[in-house]
Design a protein around this motif. Structure first.
Motif, PDB file in Angstrom:
ATOM      1  N   ARG A 219       0.818  -1.212   0.000  1.00  0.00           N
ATOM      2  CA  ARG A 219       0.000   0.000   0.000  1.00  0.00           C
ATOM      3  C   ARG A 219       0.855   1.267   0.000  1.00  0.00           C
ATOM      4  O   ARG A 219       0.395   2.334  -0.383  1.00  0.00           O
ATOM      5  CB  ARG A 219      -0.913   0.014   1.228  1.00  0.00           C
ATOM      6  N   SER A 220       2.112   1.125   0.407  1.00  0.00           N
ATOM      7  CA  SER A 220       3.019   2.266   0.453  1.00  0.00           C
ATOM      8  C   SER A 220       3.817   2.419  -0.843  1.00  0.00           C
ATOM      9  O   SER A 220       4.765   3.193  -0.886  1.00  0.00           O
ATOM     10  CB  SER A 220       3.987   2.122   1.639  1.00  0.00           C
ATOM     11  N   GLY A 221       3.435   1.672  -1.856  1.00  0.00           N
ATOM     12  CA  GLY A 221       4.117   1.764  -3.134  1.00  0.00           C
ATOM     13  C   GLY A 221       5.260   0.808  -3.298  1.00  0.00           C
ATOM     14  O   GLY A 221       6.017   0.901  -4.280  1.00  0.00           O
ATOM     15  N   GLY A 222       5.417  -0.114  -2.378  1.00  0.00           N
ATOM     16  CA  GLY A 222       6.478  -1.093  -2.477  1.00  0.00           C
ATOM     17  C   GLY A 222       6.082  -2.268  -3.351  1.00  0.00           C
ATOM     18  O   GLY A 222       5.186  -2.178  -4.193  1.00  0.00           O
ATOM     19  N   ARG A 223       6.732  -3.375  -3.099  1.00  0.00           N
ATOM     20  CA  ARG A 223       6.490  -4.559  -3.910  1.00  0.00           C
ATOM     21  C   ARG A 223       5.072  -5.082  -3.705  1.00  0.00           C
ATOM     22  O   ARG A 223       4.616  -5.182  -2.561  1.00  0.00           O
ATOM     23  CB  ARG A 223       7.494  -5.646  -3.531  1.00  0.00           C
ATOM     24  N   PRO A 224       4.368  -5.437  -4.780  1.00  0.00           N
ATOM     25  CA  PRO A 224       3.020  -5.990  -4.622  1.00  0.00           C
ATOM     26  C   PRO A 224       3.036  -7.300  -3.836  1.00  0.00           C
ATOM     27  O   PRO A 224       4.055  -8.011  -3.810  1.00  0.00           O
ATOM     28  CB  PRO A 224       2.561  -6.220  -6.066  1.00  0.00           C
ATOM     29  N   VAL A 225       1.927  -7.608  -3.206  1.00  0.00           N
ATOM     30  CA  VAL A 225       1.787  -8.884  -2.508  1.00  0.00           C
ATOM     31  C   VAL A 225       1.916 -10.014  -3.518  1.00  0.00           C
ATOM     32  O   VAL A 225       1.240  -9.994  -4.552  1.00  0.00           O
ATOM     33  CB  VAL A 225       0.425  -8.968  -1.790  1.00  0.00           C
ATOM     34  N   PRO A 226       2.789 -11.001  -3.285  1.00  0.00           N
ATOM     35  CA  PRO A 226       2.907 -12.121  -4.229  1.00  0.00           C
ATOM     36  C   PRO A 226       1.555 -12.805  -4.428  1.00  0.00           C
ATOM     37  O   PRO A 226       0.931 -13.224  -3.451  1.00  0.00           O
ATOM     38  CB  PRO A 226       3.914 -13.053  -3.554  1.00  0.00           C
ATOM     39  N   PRO A 227       1.095 -12.912  -5.662  1.00  0.00           N
ATOM     40  CA  PRO A 227      -0.236 -13.483  -5.905  1.00  0.00           C
ATOM     41  C   PRO A 227      -0.205 -15.006  -5.960  1.00  0.00           C
ATOM     42  O   PRO A 227       0.868 -15.631  -5.918  1.00  0.00           O
ATOM     43  CB  PRO A 227      -0.594 -12.906  -7.279  1.00  0.00           C
ATOM     44  N   ASN A 228      -1.372 -15.588  -6.055  1.00  0.00           N
ATOM     45  CA  ASN A 228      -1.483 -17.030  -6.282  1.00  0.00           C
ATOM     46  C   ASN A 228      -0.685 -17.398  -7.522  1.00  0.00           C
ATOM     47  O   ASN A 228      -0.608 -16.652  -8.485  1.00  0.00           O
ATOM     48  CB  ASN A 228      -2.949 -17.432  -6.473  1.00  0.00           C
ATOM     49  N   HIS A 229      -0.094 -18.589  -7.486  1.00  0.00           N
ATOM     50  CA  HIS A 229       0.727 -19.160  -8.559  1.00  0.00           C
ATOM     51  C   HIS A 229       2.123 -18.550  -8.615  1.00  0.00           C
ATOM     52  O   HIS A 229       2.916 -18.912  -9.476  1.00  0.00           O
ATOM     53  CB  HIS A 229       0.041 -19.060  -9.928  1.00  0.00           C
ATOM     54  N   SER A 230       2.435 -17.636  -7.716  1.00  0.00           N
ATOM     55  CA  SER A 230       3.784 -17.096  -7.632  1.00  0.00           C
ATOM     56  C   SER A 230       4.664 -18.023  -6.804  1.00  0.00           C
ATOM     57  O   SER A 230       4.200 -18.657  -5.843  1.00  0.00           O
ATOM     58  CB  SER A 230       3.759 -15.713  -6.969  1.00  0.00           C
ATOM     59  N   ALA A 231       5.952 -18.083  -7.137  1.00  0.00           N
ATOM     60  CA  ALA A 231       6.901 -18.887  -6.358  1.00  0.00           C
ATOM     61  C   ALA A 231       7.109 -18.310  -4.963  1.00  0.00           C
ATOM     62  O   ALA A 231       7.674 -18.980  -4.092  1.00  0.00           O
ATOM     63  CB  ALA A 231       8.238 -18.972  -7.087  1.00  0.00           C
ATOM     64  N   GLU A 232       6.645 -17.076  -4.727  1.00  0.00           N
ATOM     65  CA  GLU A 232       6.798 -16.429  -3.428  1.00  0.00           C
ATOM     66  C   GLU A 232       5.468 -16.309  -2.682  1.00  0.00           C
ATOM     67  O   GLU A 232       5.373 -15.602  -1.673  1.00  0.00           O
ATOM     68  CB  GLU A 232       7.429 -15.052  -3.623  1.00  0.00           C
ATOM     69  N   PHE A 233       4.443 -16.999  -3.150  1.00  0.00           N
ATOM     70  CA  PHE A 233       3.135 -16.970  -2.494  1.00  0.00           C
ATOM     71  C   PHE A 233       3.251 -17.616  -1.113  1.00  0.00           C
ATOM     72  O   PHE A 233       3.635 -18.782  -0.984  1.00  0.00           O
ATOM     73  CB  PHE A 233       2.121 -17.732  -3.342  1.00  0.00           C
ATOM     74  N   ALA A 234       2.937 -16.837  -0.074  1.00  0.00           N
ATOM     75  CA  ALA A 234       3.129 -17.331   1.294  1.00  0.00           C
ATOM     76  C   ALA A 234       2.048 -16.771   2.217  1.00  0.00           C
ATOM     77  O   ALA A 234       2.201 -15.691   2.790  1.00  0.00           O
ATOM     78  CB  ALA A 234       4.510 -16.922   1.818  1.00  0.00           C
ATOM     79  N   PRO A 235       0.937 -17.470   2.368  1.00  0.00           N
ATOM     80  CA  PRO A 235      -0.114 -16.999   3.270  1.00  0.00           C
ATOM     81  C   PRO A 235       0.390 -16.800   4.695  1.00  0.00           C
ATOM     82  O   PRO A 235       1.239 -17.563   5.176  1.00  0.00           O
ATOM     83  CB  PRO A 235      -1.148 -18.136   3.214  1.00  0.00           C
ATOM     84  N   ASP A 236      -0.096 -15.767   5.350  1.00  0.00           N
ATOM     85  CA  ASP A 236       0.225 -15.524   6.749  1.00  0.00           C
ATOM     86  C   ASP A 236      -0.666 -16.427   7.595  1.00  0.00           C
ATOM     87  O   ASP A 236      -1.806 -16.085   7.919  1.00  0.00           O
ATOM     88  CB  ASP A 236      -0.008 -14.051   7.088  1.00  0.00           C
ATOM     89  N   ALA A 237      -0.129 -17.587   7.947  1.00  0.00           N
ATOM     90  CA  ALA A 237      -0.946 -18.609   8.609  1.00  0.00           C
ATOM     91  C   ALA A 237      -1.501 -18.144   9.944  1.00  0.00           C
ATOM     92  O   ALA A 237      -2.544 -18.632  10.389  1.00  0.00           O
ATOM     93  CB  ALA A 237      -0.121 -19.885   8.796  1.00  0.00           C
ATOM     94  N   ARG A 238      -0.842 -17.192  10.602  1.00  0.00           N
ATOM     95  CA  ARG A 238      -1.334 -16.732  11.905  1.00  0.00           C
ATOM     96  C   ARG A 238      -2.760 -16.219  11.831  1.00  0.00           C
ATOM     97  O   ARG A 238      -3.529 -16.356  12.779  1.00  0.00           O
ATOM     98  CB  ARG A 238      -0.444 -15.603  12.426  1.00  0.00           C
TER      99      ARG A 238
END
Length: 432
Positions: free
Chosen positions: A391-410
């Motif tokens: 939201r601050s203009g940084g890197r977008p949240v890795p989407p589904n099917h991305s090698a960096e997709f990592a849900p915040d399990a907490r």
């Protein structure tokens, strides 16, 4: 396992850099019902194990076994091997409606780059679409319903569906007698991870996901020496011309008001630069917001492929194979309204938002046959730090099917458990 939700084990971000979680680790919402600690512990254990040991479509043996064991442990009568490696758990609790909770077993051929402590141990394979979280959420919701049988009456079916990523599993389970063998459900429920803040749910007011079709195309040429191109019919050139012309299906043959996407995801031909090959292969995916728009786009794509081959003088017609097809995902409006209202009461209205629709696709709509109604919603997965940075203009949240997709399990896992259990409770109450 519960402690793992409160430190940096299940996520790549440093905990000190995170603001307070938007949803408490042990209470997925501001509503009155928390996910009990033991239920969450068991669901987290299942999630971590599934994420570390992903299996591709059609090979979900271990995954199916783990889900089956968990459902049996919570009192379900379980049948394995339905439509492939599909799992069906049934809990009958007197007279009443039958609700089916569906989740998917399969992972994707993607090499994980999350840096998580529980990252995939299978090279080139990971749960990059959240199916592990879907399964753990469904199992957790079932455990809650199983322990509160005095508050509802009817039947719960939990279905672990294989081969969703290839759009084959739902149809295979139905063809194997899913409804004939276990009963036709009144409502089928499902949810899907999405790159929104964890703890947020989203419901659609129209198509949730697109209709889609996948084509495999073989262009036949006449191979030979690169130095004598006049003696060949070069299928690479024909395939390249086809790829370019296919772009006009959207730009010139689709109404601007329609949503259509056509992608040539793969072009395979030849092995050496000095040899003209005999054939070239294309993998094509077409997606549309409506089944009618999809049909038009498919017809146009086939016409273009055949015309380009004819224009090149190919020695034979192309082979065009429809590999898979799925209808648009349109959940039942009345059921959706009821489930959304229940989610708003449980989570708070500020945590239930509108889903604008997506050109992603899945085969869940196959279960809506013979009057069976469906409800489907999205579950956020982004950690507070990921969302704040995006939201601050940084890197977008890795989407589904991305090698960096990592849900915040907490936060995503307890929200998924509570969302499914809340929906089931509401529908049992309405249809008593």
């Amino acid at each position: 396992m519960i402690d793992a939700l409160n430190d940096d084990t299940p996520r790549a971000a440093t905990p000190a850099a995170d603001p307070p979680s938007p949803v408490s680790p042990l209470r997925p919402a501001a509503g009155p019902a928390a996910v009990p600690r033991d239920t969450l512990r068991d669901a987290l254990g299942l999630y971590l194990e599934l994420h570390a040991h992903p299996e591709l479509s059609g090979a979900e043996v271990r995954t199916a076994g783990r889900l089956a064991a968990r459902l049996e442990g919570d009192g379900a009568s379980v049948t394995r091997g339905v439509g492939g490696h599909g799992v069906v758990g049934v809990l009958r609790n007197g007279a009443g409606p039958a609700l089916m909770l569906r989740a998917e077993l399969d992972a994707l051929p993607v090499g994980e780059r999350t840096g998580l402590a529980y990252a995939s141990t299978v090279p080139g394979t990971m749960h990059a679409c959240g199916h592990d979280l879907h399964l753990a959420s469904a199992a957790g919701a079932f455990a809650l319903l199983a322990r509160e049988r005095d508050s509802w009456s009817g039947t719960v079916l939990v279905v672990g569906q294989p081969a969703e990523e290839t759009l084959e599993g739902a149809e295979a389970m139905l063809a194997d007698g899913l409804y004939e063998r276990f009963g036709v459900p009144d409502v089928v429920l499902a949810q899907h991870t999405a790159p929104m803040p964890a703890g947020i749910l989203a419901h659609g007011r129209g198509p949730m996901m697109a209709a889609s079709a996948a084509l495999e195309v073989v262009v036949h040429g006449y191979g030979g020496h690169a130095g004598t191109p006049q003696l060949t019919v070069d299928p690479v050139v024909t395939a390249a011309a086809t790829v370019m012309r296919l772009q006009t299906v959207v730009s010139r043959e689709t109404a601007p008001s329609d949503q259509v996407v056509l992608t040539v995801g793969s072009l395979r031909a030849g092995r050496r630069g000095n040899v003209v090959p005999d054939s070239a292969e294309l993998s094509v995916t077409v997606r549309a917001a409506t089944d009618h728009a999809l049909e038009r786009a498919l017809s146009a794509a086939e016409r273009i492929v055949r015309a380009e081959c004819a224009a090149s003088g190919c020695p034979r017609d192309p082979d065009i194979t429809l590999v898979s097809r799925a209808p648009a995902l349109l959940p039942d409006p009345a059921v959706t309204a009821s489930v959304r209202a229940a989610h708003e009461r449980e989570f708070g209205p500020h945590r239930v938002v509108d889903w604008p629709g997506s050109m992603a696709t899945e085969d869940f709509p196959r279960f809506a046959v013979g009057g069976v109604r469906t409800a489907y919603w999205m579950v956020g997965t982004a950690s507070p730090s990921q969302w704040r940075a995006a939201r601050s203009g940084g890197r977008p949240v890795p989407p589904n099917h991305s090698a960096e997709f990592a849900p915040d399990a907490r936060t995503a896992l307890p929200a998924g458990i509570a969302a499914m259990a809340t929906a089931a409770r509401q529908l049992f109450k309405e249809t008593r």
